[in-house]
Every structure is written in structure tokens, then in C-alpha cells.
Write a protein that holds these residues in place. Sequence first.
Motif, mmCIF file in Angstrom:
data_model
loop_
_atom_site.group_PDB
_atom_site.id
_atom_site.type_symbol
_atom_site.label_atom_id
_atom_site.label_comp_id
_atom_site.label_asym_id
_atom_site.label_seq_id
_atom_site.Cartn_x
_atom_site.Cartn_y
_atom_site.Cartn_z
ATOM 1 N N UNK A 4 0.835 -1.201 0.000
ATOM 2 C CA UNK A 4 0.000 0.000 0.000
ATOM 3 C C UNK A 4 0.876 1.259 0.000
ATOM 4 N N UNK A 5 1.681 1.410 -1.055
ATOM 5 C CA UNK A 5 2.646 2.505 -1.136
ATOM 6 C C UNK A 5 2.023 3.866 -0.849
ATOM 7 N N UNK A 6 0.846 4.123 -1.420
ATOM 8 C CA UNK A 6 0.247 5.449 -1.308
ATOM 9 C C UNK A 6 -0.674 5.602 -0.102
ATOM 10 N N UNK A 7 -0.818 4.548 0.707
ATOM 11 C CA UNK A 7 -1.636 4.674 1.919
ATOM 12 C C UNK A 7 -0.805 4.317 3.152
ATOM 13 N N UNK A 8 -0.673 3.044 3.447
ATOM 14 C CA UNK A 8 -0.004 2.629 4.685
ATOM 15 C C UNK A 8 1.484 2.967 4.710
ATOM 16 N N UNK A 9 2.183 2.802 3.585
ATOM 17 C CA UNK A 9 3.603 3.192 3.560
ATOM 18 C C UNK A 9 3.732 4.697 3.720
ATOM 19 N N UNK A 10 2.879 5.447 3.042
ATOM 20 C CA UNK A 10 2.924 6.901 3.159
ATOM 21 C C UNK A 10 2.592 7.338 4.587
ATOM 22 N N UNK A 11 1.603 6.686 5.218
ATOM 23 C CA UNK A 11 1.272 7.001 6.615
ATOM 24 C C UNK A 11 2.472 6.733 7.514
ATOM 25 N N UNK A 12 3.204 5.646 7.252
ATOM 26 C CA UNK A 12 4.419 5.361 8.028
ATOM 27 C C UNK A 12 5.457 6.455 7.808
ATOM 28 N N UNK A 13 5.590 6.912 6.570
ATOM 29 C CA UNK A 13 6.527 7.991 6.278
ATOM 30 C C UNK A 13 6.213 9.246 7.064
ATOM 31 N N UNK A 14 4.939 9.623 7.129
ATOM 32 C CA UNK A 14 4.548 10.808 7.897
ATOM 33 C C UNK A 14 4.855 10.630 9.379
#
Length: 156
Positions: free
Chosen positions: A98-108
Amino acid sequence: MKQALLIVDVQPSFAPPQWLIDGIQSLIGSMPSAATVERHDESRTPFQKQLGWHPAADDESLIHADRIFIKHGYAPTAETIDYLASLQVERVLVCGLQTETCCLAAGFALFDAGLQPTLITDLTVGSSLDRSGGLGVRLWEHHFGQTVTVGELGRG
């Protein structure tokens, strides 16, 4: 460079491709690692009510990371971020689903904690909206700037 690996939601509910599992597993042991597993609890996160689907309530990680953290929803838990911060690494490599959801949320979450999130672009798969992960990579580059490939890590 001292770094850690965060593996996001590589679990049966999301049917990860074998190449992703194998690629991530090849990095295990080369640096400290943590994996998140998204589990369903409708009283905590209304996936079924709002989206009409939900992950399993009992999924397990398909990657044998040093630490496994259970989460409910998109973002990693405070315990996950605290663990990664305690490692005193220069950057946290992020891979998984989920690059644009869960991975991005982890990045934030990592960024907000003062850590340097860095996406491994060839070890991520997007959601059903964009399985290529391209949208998520572009969002990641826009918000955090830091991406690498497995080859750039010297493995691959």
C-alpha cells in the motif's frame, strides 16, 4: 550509514507477490527490522462500515522481522515509532504494501518523529488504485524526498 528497516503490512490479507516477500526477506539480518501487521477491529477502525472491506482480525507478518507490531488502521503505532527511534539510526528504510496509503502514513509518522524515512521503491506495491506503486513513490518523493532501490543499497 546506520539504518533500520520498516516492513509495512506484508501479510496474507493483502496477497503480497512472492517477489516482494523474497526481496524483503533478503534484507533481514543486515540491519535492525520491524514489521507492522494491520488487523481488523471495527470498534477501533471502521473499515467495514466506511470501506466495505477489512483485513483479517488474526493476520500475521509474512516477514520474520526482529520486532512485529500490530496496528489497527493505516498508521504505525507509537510503540513502532518509539522502537525505531530507540535504534538511533540515520534513516529508516520503508518497504511493503500500500505505497500510497499505509507506507505513506508510516513515512509521515517517521518524519514527524524526527526520523529520516526513505522508501525502497522496488520493494513496495501500491493499493488496488495503483498496484505499480508509482503514485505512492511520487507522493513520497514530494513529501520526504528520500528514495532508494535495492541496488543502491548494495544488495540485489
